[in-house]
Design an enzyme around this catalytic site. Structure first.
Site, PDB file in Angstrom:
ATOM      1  N   SER A 150       0.121  -2.164   4.516  1.00 37.50           N
ATOM      2  CA  SER A 150       1.151  -1.219   4.955  1.00 37.50           C
ATOM      3  C   SER A 150       0.549  -0.141   5.827  1.00 37.50           C
ATOM      4  O   SER A 150       1.261   0.475   6.613  1.00 37.50           O
ATOM      5  CB  SER A 150       1.794  -0.481   3.782  1.00 37.50           C
ATOM      6  OG  SER A 150       1.919  -1.245   2.664  1.00 37.50           O
ATOM      7  N   HIS A 171       3.993  -7.698   7.890  1.00 31.74           N
ATOM      8  CA  HIS A 171       4.344  -6.630   6.953  1.00 31.74           C
ATOM      9  C   HIS A 171       5.735  -6.865   6.378  1.00 31.74           C
ATOM     10  O   HIS A 171       6.744  -6.593   7.024  1.00 31.74           O
ATOM     11  CB  HIS A 171       4.256  -5.267   7.661  1.00 31.74           C
ATOM     12  CG  HIS A 171       4.448  -4.106   6.739  1.00 31.74           C
ATOM     13  ND1 HIS A 171       5.207  -3.006   7.060  1.00 31.74           N
ATOM     14  CD2 HIS A 171       3.994  -3.892   5.483  1.00 31.74           C
ATOM     15  CE1 HIS A 171       5.190  -2.162   6.042  1.00 31.74           C
ATOM     16  NE2 HIS A 171       4.467  -2.681   5.078  1.00 31.74           N
ATOM     17  N   GLU A 183       7.633  -6.958   9.849  1.00 30.25           N
ATOM     18  CA  GLU A 183       6.987  -6.477  11.079  1.00 30.25           C
ATOM     19  C   GLU A 183       5.818  -7.413  11.381  1.00 30.25           C
ATOM     20  O   GLU A 183       4.918  -7.570  10.548  1.00 30.25           O
ATOM     21  CB  GLU A 183       6.487  -5.041  10.886  1.00 30.25           C
ATOM     22  CG  GLU A 183       7.626  -4.038  10.752  1.00 30.25           C
ATOM     23  CD  GLU A 183       7.169  -2.620  10.428  1.00 30.25           C
ATOM     24  OE1 GLU A 183       7.786  -1.677  10.916  1.00 30.25           O
ATOM     25  OE2 GLU A 183       6.189  -2.464   9.656  1.00 30.25           O
ATOM     26  N   ASN A 221       7.214   2.824   9.211  1.00 31.17           N
ATOM     27  CA  ASN A 221       6.541   3.938   8.550  1.00 31.17           C
ATOM     28  C   ASN A 221       6.088   5.015   9.526  1.00 31.17           C
ATOM     29  O   ASN A 221       5.769   6.131   9.121  1.00 31.17           O
ATOM     30  CB  ASN A 221       5.356   3.432   7.722  1.00 31.17           C
ATOM     31  CG  ASN A 221       5.831   2.859   6.400  1.00 31.17           C
ATOM     32  OD1 ASN A 221       6.930   3.167   5.934  1.00 31.17           O
ATOM     33  ND2 ASN A 221       5.027   2.006   5.796  1.00 31.17           N
TER      34      ASN A 221
HETATM   35  N1  LIG Z   1       4.217  -2.593  -2.966  1.00 32.68           N
HETATM   36  C1  LIG Z   1       4.855  -2.425  -1.813  1.00 32.68           C
HETATM   37  O1  LIG Z   1       5.976  -1.882  -1.752  1.00 32.68           O
HETATM   38  C2  LIG Z   1       4.223  -2.921  -0.533  1.00 32.68           C
HETATM   39  C3  LIG Z   1       5.043  -3.152   0.575  1.00 32.68           C
HETATM   40  C4  LIG Z   1       4.480  -3.671   1.741  1.00 32.68           C
HETATM   41  C5  LIG Z   1       3.122  -3.907   1.787  1.00 32.68           C
HETATM   42  N2  LIG Z   1       2.338  -3.664   0.696  1.00 32.68           N
HETATM   43  C6  LIG Z   1       0.896  -3.997   0.803  1.00 32.68           C
HETATM   44  O2  LIG Z   1       0.685  -5.235   0.138  1.00 32.68           O
HETATM   45  C7  LIG Z   1      -0.608  -5.255  -0.470  1.00 32.68           C
HETATM   46  C8  LIG Z   1      -0.459  -5.535  -1.950  1.00 32.68           C
HETATM   47  O3  LIG Z   1       0.358  -4.577  -2.547  1.00 32.68           O
HETATM   48  P1  LIG Z   1       1.015  -4.810  -3.990  1.00 32.68           P
HETATM   49  O4  LIG Z   1       1.921  -3.668  -4.221  1.00 32.68           O
HETATM   50  O5  LIG Z   1       1.525  -6.180  -4.114  1.00 32.68           O
HETATM   51  O6  LIG Z   1      -0.291  -4.639  -4.933  1.00 32.68           O
HETATM   52  P2  LIG Z   1      -0.481  -5.098  -6.447  1.00 32.68           P
HETATM   53  O7  LIG Z   1      -1.425  -4.110  -7.048  1.00 32.68           O
HETATM   54  O8  LIG Z   1       0.818  -5.352  -7.122  1.00 32.68           O
HETATM   55  O9  LIG Z   1      -1.237  -6.506  -6.328  1.00 32.68           O
HETATM   56  C9  LIG Z   1      -2.515  -6.645  -5.742  1.00 32.68           C
HETATM   57  C10 LIG Z   1      -3.166  -7.903  -6.345  1.00 32.68           C
HETATM   58  O10 LIG Z   1      -4.326  -8.198  -5.581  1.00 32.68           O
HETATM   59  C11 LIG Z   1      -5.358  -8.623  -6.482  1.00 32.68           C
HETATM   60  N3  LIG Z   1      -6.638  -8.416  -5.811  1.00 32.68           N
HETATM   61  C12 LIG Z   1      -7.304  -7.258  -5.611  1.00 32.68           C
HETATM   62  N4  LIG Z   1      -8.440  -7.493  -4.920  1.00 32.68           N
HETATM   63  C13 LIG Z   1      -8.485  -8.838  -4.671  1.00 32.68           C
HETATM   64  C14 LIG Z   1      -9.392  -9.676  -3.981  1.00 32.68           C
HETATM   65  N5  LIG Z   1     -10.485  -9.190  -3.426  1.00 32.68           N
HETATM   66  N6  LIG Z   1      -9.115 -10.978  -3.914  1.00 32.68           N
HETATM   67  C15 LIG Z   1      -8.008 -11.494  -4.488  1.00 32.68           C
HETATM   68  N7  LIG Z   1      -7.109 -10.741  -5.164  1.00 32.68           N
HETATM   69  C16 LIG Z   1      -7.339  -9.420  -5.242  1.00 32.68           C
HETATM   70  C17 LIG Z   1      -5.145  -7.795  -7.723  1.00 32.68           C
HETATM   71  O11 LIG Z   1      -5.730  -8.419  -8.846  1.00 32.68           O
HETATM   72  C18 LIG Z   1      -3.611  -7.743  -7.794  1.00 32.68           C
HETATM   73  O12 LIG Z   1      -3.090  -8.813  -8.553  1.00 32.68           O
HETATM   74  C19 LIG Z   1      -1.251  -3.924  -0.111  1.00 32.68           C
HETATM   75  O13 LIG Z   1      -2.016  -4.098   1.059  1.00 32.68           O
HETATM   76  C20 LIG Z   1      -0.059  -3.026   0.143  1.00 32.68           C
HETATM   77  O14 LIG Z   1      -0.379  -1.963   1.022  1.00 32.68           O
HETATM   78  C21 LIG Z   1       2.855  -3.193  -0.466  1.00 32.68           C
END
Ligand SMILES: NC(=O)c1ccc[n+]([C@@H]2O[C@H](COP(=O)([O-])OP(=O)(O)OC[C@H]3O[C@@H](n4cnc5c(N)ncnc54)[C@H](O)[C@@H]3O)[C@@H](O)[C@H]2O)c1
Length: 530
Positions: A150, A171, A183, A221
Site C-alpha cells: 500500500s 494494489h 491500482e 491514498n
Molecule cells: N490490510 C489492508 O487493508 C491492505 C490493503 C491493501 C494492501 N495491503 C498490503 O498488503 C500486504 C499484506 O497486508 P495484510 O493486511 O494482508 O497483512 P497480514 O498481517 O494480515 O498478513 C501478512 C502475512 O504475511 C506473512 N508473512 C510475513 N512475512 C513473510 C515472508 N517473508 N514470506 C511469506 N509470508 C510472510 C505473515 O505470516 C502473514 O500471514 C501489505 O503489504 C499491506 O500494506 C493491505
C-alpha cells in the site's frame, strides 16, 4: 487470445507452454485461466486475492512463512466459499471444483509453475526484496511478479531484481473479493507489456483496474489525504466539532461517511501511518502534512472502533455526539439575489418553490450573493473569512447537490447579531434543511475539502500519475466519493477552486494551499473564456 478462448483450451485438455514476455501471442493479454497463480503471505489481503483468482478459475498456490498459516488460509477460504454456496451465490459444483484447485505450499519451491505471483506479506521493504530475490530463483523468467504493497515504492521493491521489467504493483482494496478497484502500478523499471498483462488479468477477474505510475500513495491514498486533513484542521482551529464536520461532509458534501467516523473505522494508527508515509515520501510537502490532533489520538491509544474509543466513544451504551443543529428560526418573506450564484444557482429555484419572493438584480462584478431584509449577505464559501468585512457576510458551504442536501452549513463572524444570523438560518430551514452554524473558518468544510481534492487530482494527472478518467474511477470505487474529483472540479469551475485556494494560501502561507500550476493554468483558461 481472449480470456474465454484460454478457458476453452483448458476444457480441451491443452495446457499452454510458457512463453517469453515479448512473445506476440501473450504480449499484453490476460494470463490464461489454465495457468497457476501463487499468493505469498496469506493474511487478510492474501486470502482475499487468492479467493478472487480462484473464483476466476485459476489453480492457486498459497505460501506463508509462518508454519501452518497457508493451510489455515486454505481452510478459511474454503469456509468462505461454503458460505457463498449457502447464500446461493455459488453452486456446490463450482465450490467443489474451486476447492480442488486451491493448494497450500509449505515451500517456496512449490510455486515454480506460477504464471503470476502476488505478494501480500508484511509491509517491510527489506523483507519484500528478499522474498522476490528468492522467488526469481523459483519461477520461470516469463512469470509476472506483483506486490500488493500500500505504501512502499514498487520501484524500490524491484530494485535488486534480475528481471525488474516483469515486476508491477497490484494494489487491491480490502476486502478484495468485494471491492472492485485494483491500482495497477507501473514501477520505474516495469515493462509496458507486464503492466498491460497485469491490467488485463485483473480485468478478466472481474475487477476494475486503473493504471498508475509509481508514486507515494498511488492514486487513492495520495489524492484522498485532504479529505481527512482538512476536516482535522477545521476541528483543530476550533471551527466545529467532529460530529458537525462529519454531518457537513455527509449531508451537504454527499460523501458516504465523514472523515472522523471513517478514520475510527479504518483505525487512527492505520490512517495516520498512511498520511505520514505519503508526507515523508514527498519530502514533507505541506500539501500532505499530518494532523497533530490525530497524533494525540494515536499516542493515547484511542485508535477507533477497535480500541473502543477514537474521535467518538464506542463503549457499550456510549452516546454518539450529535451534530450542532440550529433551532428553528423565522424565514424572510422576500430576498434579493444579486448576480449569479454559480454552483449554488439551483438554490434560487428552491427558495421560490418554498414560497419566498425572489427579486433578481444584476451583479456588480465578482460573485453573486443573496441579500436578506435584515442586512445579512449570503456568499458561497470562497476561502475568505467573514470577520474583515464591514458588511454582515454569512458564508454558506458548497453542497454536492443543493436540492438533495439534508443540511446546509453557515459560517459567520463572532458577535453577529442573532436576528441577522437567524434570518439566514430560517431561509435554509424553509427549504426543509437542517442548518449548522460553524465558526468563521476560511473555506468552511466542504468547499475547502473539495478544492484541495481537485488540486491534488489535477496535479496527479498533470504529472502523469494516471489519466483523468482513471483518477475519477479510482476515487469513486476506492473511497466511495460521490463524484470523481476531476468531474467535481469541472462542475465547480477551476477558477473558483483556484481562487478559493489562493485565498486560503493568503491566510495560511505554508504552501499547502498554493494552487498547483495545472489548476492555476486551467483557472486562467476559464477566465480568458469568460
Ligand atoms: N490490510 C489492508 O487493508 C491492505 C490493503 C491493501 C494492501 N495491503 C498490503 O498488503 C500486504 C499484506 O497486508 P495484510 O493486511 O494482508 O497483512 P497480514 O498481517 O494480515 O498478513 C501478512 C502475512 O504475511 C506473512 N508473512 C510475513 N512475512 C513473510 C515472508 N517473508 N514470506 C511469506 N509470508 C510472510 C505473515 O505470516 C502473514 O500471514 C501489505 O503489504 C499491506 O500494506 C493491505
Amino acid at each position: 487470445m481472449s480470456f474465454g478462448s484460454e478457458a476453452d483450451t483448458r476444457v480441451n485438455g491443452t495446457v499452454r507452454g510458457s512463453a517469453t514476455m515479448d512473445d506476440a501471442s501473450t504480449a499484453g493479454e490476460a494470463i490464461g485461466r489454465d495457468r497457476t497463480v501463487a499468493v505469498v503471505g496469506t493474511g487478510t489481503m492474501g486470502q482475499g486475492i487468492a479467493q478472487v483468482a480462484l473464483a476466476a478459475g485459476h489453480t492457486v498456490r498459497l505460501h506463508d512463512s509462518a508454519p501452518g498459516r497457508a493451510a489455515e488460509a486454505v481452510a478459511a477460504i474454503g469456509a468462505r466459499l461454503d458460505r457463498l454456496v449457502e447464500k446461493g451465490r455459488m453452486t456446490a459444483v463450482d465450490r467443489e471444483a474451486a476447492g480442488g484447485r486451491l493448494h497450500a505450499a509449505a515451500d517456496l519451491a512449490e510455486l515454480a509453475d506460477a504464471a503470476l505471483v502476488v505478494e501480500a506479506i508484511v509491509e517491510d521493504l527489506a523483507v519484500k526484496k528478499r522474498l522476490f530475490a528468492d522467488l526469481e530463483e523459483v519461477v520461470a523468467d516469463d512469470a509476472l511478479l506483483a506486490t500488493n504493497t500500500s505504501s512502499l515504492s514498487v520501484t524500490a521493491i524491484a530494485g535488486g531484481l534480475r528481471l525488474p521489467g516483469r515486476f508491477v504493483g497490484l494494489h487491491f482494496f480490502n476486502p478484495a473479493p468485494l471491492l472492485p478497484l485494483v491500482e495497477v502500478v507501473r514501477g520505474f523499471a516495469s515493462d509496458e507489456t507486464a503492466a498491460t498483462r497485469a491490467y488485463e488479468t485483473v480485468k478478466a477477474w472481474g475487477k476494475t483496474p486503473v493504471r498508475c505510475a509509481d508514486t507515494p500513495g498511488f492514486i487513492v491514498n495520495r489524492i484522498a489525504r485532504p479529505f481527512y486533513a482538512e476536516a482535522f484542521r477545521v476541528y483543530e482551529e476550533g471551527g466545529a466539532d467532529p460530529a458537525t464536520i462529519d454531518a457537513a461532509l455527509r449531508e451537504c458534501g454527499g460523501f458516504r461517511m465523514g472523515p472522523f467516523e471513517l478514520t475510527d473505522l479504518i483505525g487512527q494508527d492505520v490512517n495516520e501511518a498512511v498520511t505520514r508515509s505519503v508526507w515523508e515520501s514527498f519530502f514533507q510537502d505541506p500539501k500532505f502534512t499530518p494532523s497533530l490532533a490525530q497524533r494525540r489520538l494515536v499516542e493515547s491509544g484511542r485508535l477507533g472502533r477497535k480500541s473502543g474509543h477514537g474521535w467518538y466513544p464506542y463503549a457499550e451504551g456510549a452516546e454518539r455526539p450529535a451534530p450542532h443543529t440550529a433551532p428553528p428560526a423565522k424565514a424572510p418573506e422576500r430576498i434579493t439575489v444579486r448576480g449569479g450564484l454559480g454552483p449554488a444557482e439551483p438554490l434560487v429555484a428552491l427558495f421560490e418553490a418554498a414560497g419566498i419572493a425572489v427579486e433578481r438584480e444584476e451583479g456588480e462584478g465578482g460573485d453573486g450573493r443573496v441579500v436578506l431584509p435584515g442586512g445579512a449577505e449570503l456568499h458561497l464559501a470562497d476561502g475568505e473569512a467573514s470577520f474583515p468585512y464591514q458588511r454582515e457576510i454569512v458564508y454558506f458551504d458548497l453542497a454536492l447537490d443543493y436540492a438533495a442536501a439534508g443540511r446546509i452549513v453557515l459560517a459567520a463572524r463572532d458577535g453577529i447579531a442573532p436576528e441577522v444570523l437567524g434570518e439566514a438560518v430560517g431561509l435554509f430551514q424553509a427549504l426543509g434543511k437542517q442548518v449548522s452554524v460553524i465558526g468563521d473558518v476560511p473555506g468552511m468544510i466542504v468547499a475547502r475539502t473539495v478544492a484541495m481534492l481537485v488540486d491534488l487530482a489535477v496535479d496527479a494527472v498533470d504529472r502523469g500519475v494516471a489519466t483523468a478518467e482513471d483518477v475519477d474511477t479510482a476515487m469513486r470505487l476506492g473511497v466511495n466519493y460521490p463524484v470523481g474529483p476531476l468531474e467535481w472540479g469541472a462542475r465547480l469551475g477551476h477558477r473558483r477552486a483556484a481562487m478559493l485556494l489562493d485565498a486560503l494560501h493568503g491566510r495560511y502561507p505554508t504552501g499547502r494551499y498554493a494552487p498547483c500550476p495545472g489548476l492555476a493554468r486551467r483557472a486562467y483558461a476559464e477566465e480568458e473564456a469568460r
